[in-house]
Scaffold this motif. Structure first.
Motif, PDB file in Angstrom:
ATOM      1  N   ALA A 293      64.810 -19.307 -72.568  1.00 22.35           N
ATOM      2  CA  ALA A 293      64.917 -17.874 -72.283  1.00 22.35           C
ATOM      3  C   ALA A 293      65.253 -17.636 -70.813  1.00 22.35           C
ATOM      4  O   ALA A 293      65.065 -18.502 -69.952  1.00 22.35           O
ATOM      5  N   VAL A 294      65.774 -16.436 -70.565  1.00 25.25           N
ATOM      6  CA  VAL A 294      66.017 -15.971 -69.198  1.00 25.25           C
ATOM      7  C   VAL A 294      65.247 -14.675 -69.014  1.00 25.25           C
ATOM      8  O   VAL A 294      65.434 -13.718 -69.766  1.00 25.25           O
ATOM      9  N   VAL A 295      64.373 -14.652 -68.015  1.00 21.59           N
ATOM     10  CA  VAL A 295      63.609 -13.455 -67.672  1.00 21.59           C
ATOM     11  C   VAL A 295      64.404 -12.687 -66.620  1.00 21.59           C
ATOM     12  O   VAL A 295      64.714 -13.221 -65.554  1.00 21.59           O
ATOM     13  N   CYS A 296      64.746 -11.437 -66.937  1.00 25.80           N
ATOM     14  CA  CYS A 296      65.572 -10.606 -66.059  1.00 25.80           C
ATOM     15  C   CYS A 296      64.720  -9.491 -65.472  1.00 25.80           C
ATOM     16  O   CYS A 296      64.170  -8.661 -66.218  1.00 25.80           O
ATOM     17  N   ILE A 297      64.625  -9.463 -64.158  1.00 23.10           N
ATOM     18  CA  ILE A 297      63.795  -8.474 -63.467  1.00 23.10           C
ATOM     19  C   ILE A 297      64.704  -7.620 -62.595  1.00 23.10           C
ATOM     20  O   ILE A 297      65.390  -8.131 -61.706  1.00 23.10           O
ATOM     21  N   ARG A 298      64.722  -6.328 -62.848  1.00 27.50           N
ATOM     22  CA  ARG A 298      65.562  -5.436 -62.040  1.00 27.50           C
ATOM     23  C   ARG A 298      65.034  -5.385 -60.611  1.00 27.50           C
ATOM     24  O   ARG A 298      63.810  -5.327 -60.384  1.00 27.50           O
ATOM     25  N   PRO A 299      65.932  -5.365 -59.617  1.00 27.83           N
ATOM     26  CA  PRO A 299      65.484  -5.308 -58.222  1.00 27.83           C
ATOM     27  C   PRO A 299      64.607  -4.099 -57.918  1.00 27.83           C
ATOM     28  O   PRO A 299      63.704  -4.182 -57.087  1.00 27.83           O
ATOM     29  N   GLN A 300      64.863  -2.972 -58.617  1.00 30.04           N
ATOM     30  CA  GLN A 300      64.038  -1.789 -58.379  1.00 30.04           C
ATOM     31  C   GLN A 300      62.655  -1.916 -59.025  1.00 30.04           C
ATOM     32  O   GLN A 300      61.788  -1.072 -58.799  1.00 30.04           O
ATOM     33  N   GLY A 301      62.452  -2.984 -59.833  1.00 28.95           N
ATOM     34  CA  GLY A 301      61.144  -3.209 -60.447  1.00 28.95           C
ATOM     35  C   GLY A 301      60.204  -4.030 -59.585  1.00 28.95           C
ATOM     36  O   GLY A 301      59.049  -4.244 -59.951  1.00 28.95           O
ATOM     37  N   ILE A 302      60.711  -4.479 -58.435  1.00 29.69           N
ATOM     38  CA  ILE A 302      59.873  -5.242 -57.501  1.00 29.69           C
ATOM     39  C   ILE A 302      59.235  -4.281 -56.508  1.00 29.69           C
ATOM     40  O   ILE A 302      59.918  -3.501 -55.859  1.00 29.69           O
ATOM     41  N   ARG A 303      57.901  -4.340 -56.407  1.00 29.00           N
ATOM     42  CA  ARG A 303      57.171  -3.471 -55.474  1.00 29.00           C
ATOM     43  C   ARG A 303      56.380  -4.320 -54.498  1.00 29.00           C
ATOM     44  O   ARG A 303      55.810  -5.344 -54.880  1.00 29.00           O
ATOM     45  N   PRO A 307      49.627  -7.968 -47.835  1.00 26.96           N
ATOM     46  CA  PRO A 307      49.327  -9.389 -48.082  1.00 26.96           C
ATOM     47  C   PRO A 307      47.908  -9.555 -48.588  1.00 26.96           C
ATOM     48  O   PRO A 307      46.995  -8.841 -48.170  1.00 26.96           O
ATOM     49  N   GLY A 308      47.738 -10.484 -49.513  1.00 27.06           N
ATOM     50  CA  GLY A 308      46.425 -10.696 -50.111  1.00 27.06           C
ATOM     51  C   GLY A 308      46.277 -10.003 -51.449  1.00 27.06           C
ATOM     52  O   GLY A 308      45.314 -10.265 -52.175  1.00 27.06           O
ATOM     53  N   PHE A 309      47.223  -9.083 -51.777  1.00 27.42           N
ATOM     54  CA  PHE A 309      47.202  -8.403 -53.062  1.00 27.42           C
ATOM     55  C   PHE A 309      48.369  -8.901 -53.915  1.00 27.42           C
ATOM     56  O   PHE A 309      49.471  -9.138 -53.413  1.00 27.42           O
ATOM     57  N   CYS A 310      48.111  -9.051 -55.198  1.00 32.60           N
ATOM     58  CA  CYS A 310      49.140  -9.452 -56.166  1.00 32.60           C
ATOM     59  C   CYS A 310      49.707 -10.830 -55.821  1.00 32.60           C
ATOM     60  O   CYS A 310      49.022 -11.669 -55.251  1.00 32.60           O
ATOM     61  N   LEU A 311      50.982 -11.070 -56.125  1.00 34.70           N
ATOM     62  CA  LEU A 311      51.604 -12.372 -55.935  1.00 34.70           C
ATOM     63  C   LEU A 311      52.032 -12.540 -54.482  1.00 34.70           C
ATOM     64  O   LEU A 311      52.714 -11.678 -53.931  1.00 34.70           O
ATOM     65  N   PRO A 312      51.676 -13.649 -53.826  1.00 38.29           N
ATOM     66  CA  PRO A 312      52.067 -13.832 -52.429  1.00 38.29           C
ATOM     67  C   PRO A 312      53.565 -14.137 -52.305  1.00 38.29           C
ATOM     68  O   PRO A 312      54.152 -14.858 -53.111  1.00 38.29           O
ATOM     69  N   THR A 344      60.962   3.424 -50.773  1.00 37.22           N
ATOM     70  CA  THR A 344      59.911   3.875 -49.866  1.00 37.22           C
ATOM     71  C   THR A 344      59.999   3.120 -48.541  1.00 37.22           C
ATOM     72  O   THR A 344      60.659   2.093 -48.433  1.00 37.22           O
ATOM     73  N   ALA A 345      59.304   3.636 -47.538  1.00 38.93           N
ATOM     74  CA  ALA A 345      59.336   3.028 -46.203  1.00 38.93           C
ATOM     75  C   ALA A 345      58.284   1.930 -46.092  1.00 38.93           C
ATOM     76  O   ALA A 345      57.536   1.852 -45.115  1.00 38.93           O
ATOM     77  N   THR A 346      58.198   1.051 -47.093  1.00 35.23           N
ATOM     78  CA  THR A 346      57.235  -0.046 -47.069  1.00 35.23           C
ATOM     79  C   THR A 346      57.626  -1.054 -45.994  1.00 35.23           C
ATOM     80  O   THR A 346      58.762  -1.502 -45.955  1.00 35.23           O
ATOM     81  N   PRO A 347      56.710  -1.415 -45.095  1.00 35.52           N
ATOM     82  CA  PRO A 347      57.051  -2.401 -44.058  1.00 35.52           C
ATOM     83  C   PRO A 347      57.482  -3.716 -44.695  1.00 35.52           C
ATOM     84  O   PRO A 347      56.836  -4.223 -45.618  1.00 35.52           O
ATOM     85  N   VAL A 358      55.250  -6.534 -60.015  1.00 40.63           N
ATOM     86  CA  VAL A 358      56.415  -6.338 -60.866  1.00 40.63           C
ATOM     87  C   VAL A 358      56.110  -5.259 -61.898  1.00 40.63           C
ATOM     88  O   VAL A 358      55.098  -5.335 -62.610  1.00 40.63           O
ATOM     89  N   ASP A 359      56.980  -4.258 -61.984  1.00 39.31           N
ATOM     90  CA  ASP A 359      56.858  -3.225 -62.999  1.00 39.31           C
ATOM     91  C   ASP A 359      57.312  -3.809 -64.338  1.00 39.31           C
ATOM     92  O   ASP A 359      58.485  -4.158 -64.502  1.00 39.31           O
ATOM     93  N   PRO A 360      56.433  -3.937 -65.326  1.00 36.25           N
ATOM     94  CA  PRO A 360      56.809  -4.574 -66.595  1.00 36.25           C
ATOM     95  C   PRO A 360      57.898  -3.817 -67.349  1.00 36.25           C
ATOM     96  O   PRO A 360      58.609  -4.401 -68.176  1.00 36.25           O
ATOM     97  N   HIS A 361      58.067  -2.519 -67.072  1.00 39.64           N
ATOM     98  CA  HIS A 361      59.116  -1.745 -67.726  1.00 39.64           C
ATOM     99  C   HIS A 361      60.510  -2.100 -67.213  1.00 39.64           C
ATOM    100  O   HIS A 361      61.515  -1.692 -67.798  1.00 39.64           O
TER     101      HIS A 361
END
Length: 371
Positions: A293-303, A307-312, A344-347, A358-361
């Motif tokens: 399989a190939v897992v496809c993640i849209r760039p806009q689905g990455i948030r 640091p220290g939260f979620c996936l490093p 957003t203006a995320t540093p 990752v937004d699962p949608h």
């Protein structure tokens, strides 16, 4: 005469909307159409019905069969097998063949195909020979006025800019008020700013005239902007057809998905109805156990998270693109960085550690394509 250059610097003025005049749209149907050129099968059993007044985009890479299908519809080419019907009447097939000029079809070529030895008015009037002589000039001038070029009636094509030539070609194609209008990459020769303006006004004219319209394009954004329905083609076959939302949100396979988005792609194998990747675990119950399989993640689905939260992850680069920032992120276990489009203006300073969510949608899982 010196060639015009003003269209390069300002957007064209068009005629008054609502003055084009209406056509009687026809239903256009392809039944099991095959077209061979030697060993090459350019069209592979195409069946498609286009409703009266519908605007359909044929979308695909070069060589997929889009223009061949257009030429078969126009009667310029005869298919190896299959039928073409207009309002249920066979115009191409084993029992009949109607000449192109008898079909009531307008055709607009990619290179505009204007006659260099005829004036602009004479070019537009060329397709109006079926009208009484006293009506030809009036109909031609009316079409020119709608595209904003009545002032150029006495000029010759070589004196016009590319954008103006495109509008003359459009006026010539709509002047007879065809029931079906076929357009082959009509905006590809224009620069982006001009293309957007000309395309939007052209679509307004197509809606006014009401003709059944097929537009060939290789640009998915263009197809999404103008079409009632998109027909995605590959290797002479229809991969998927539907609304822009259908193809973007519910692509039929990995090829269709890739056509509409520059995904982050991660390979995996289906185990227990799921796929596991370094960036997360995602459901894949629609694929058989053990499927590559190939897992496809849209760039806009990455948030991004602190640091220290979620996936490093670590920020590799950041580029300002106007409406969004394009950020590349290194994630342990992946061979190359993933990309995120952030509104957003995320540093996101290169070299700094962040968390990634990752937004699962915005994740799609497909069976890998065979080479």
């Amino acid at each position: 005469m010196v060639s015009r250059t003003r269209d390069r610097f300002r957007l064209p003025r068009w005629g008054q909307r609502g003055t084009t005049g209406a056509a009687i749209p026809a239903e256009l149907t392809f039944e099991d159409v095959v077209q061979r050129f030697g060993d090459l099968k350019a069209l592979d059993h195409i069946s498609l019905s286009i409703r009266p007044g519908e605007l359909v985009c044929l979308l695909g890479h070069s060589g997929c069969g889009k223009t061949t299908l257009l030429r078969v519809a126009a009667g310029i080419e005869s298919p190896t097998s299959g039928r073409v019907l207009m309002d249920g009447r066979e115009v191409t097939g084993p029992h009949a063949f109607m000449a192109p000029e008898e079909r009531g079809i307008g055709l607009m070529f990619q290179d505009y195909a204007l006659f260099p030895h005829l004036t602009v008015l004479e070019n537009v009037a060329f397709g109006l020979r079926a009208l009484p002589a006293d009506q030809v000039e009036h109909a031609a001038r009316r079409a020119l006025s709608r595209v904003g070029l009545d002032r150029a009636a006495a000029e010759y094509p070589h004196t016009l800019s590319g954008g103006e030539q495109q509008r003359v070609a459009l006026a010539r194609s709509i002047a007879p008020r065809p029931g079906v209008l076929l357009m082959d990459e009509p905006f590809s020769n224009l620069d982006r700013r001009m293309r957007d303006a000309v395309r939007d006004e052209t679509v307004a004219i197509l809606r006014e005239i009401g003709a059944t319209t097929i537009v060939v394009t290789h640009d998915p954004e263009e197809a999404m902007r103008i079409a009632d329905r998109i027909v995605l083609m590959r290797s002479g076959m229809i991969v998927q057809h539907g609304s822009a939302e259908d193809l973007y949100l519910r692509p039929a396979d990995l090829f269709a998905a890739r056509f509409f988005c520059d995904f982050n792609e991660v390979e995996s194998v289906v185990e227990g109805g799921r796929v596991s990747t370094p960036i997360g675990v995602f459901p894949a119950a629609h694929l058989p156990e053990g499927t590559a399989a190939v897992v496809c993640i849209r760039p806009q689905g990455i948030r991004l998270r602190p640091p220290g939260f979620c996936l490093p992850a670590r920020v590799v680069s950041r580029r300002f693109l106007g409406e969004v920032d394009l950020v590349h992120l290194a994630v342990q276990g992946l061979d190359r960085p993933i990309q995120a489009r952030l509104r957003t203006a995320t540093p996101a300073t290169p070299g700094h550690d962040v968390g990634v969510d990752v937004d699962p949608h915005e994740v799609l899982v497909f069976a890998a394509l065979h080479p």
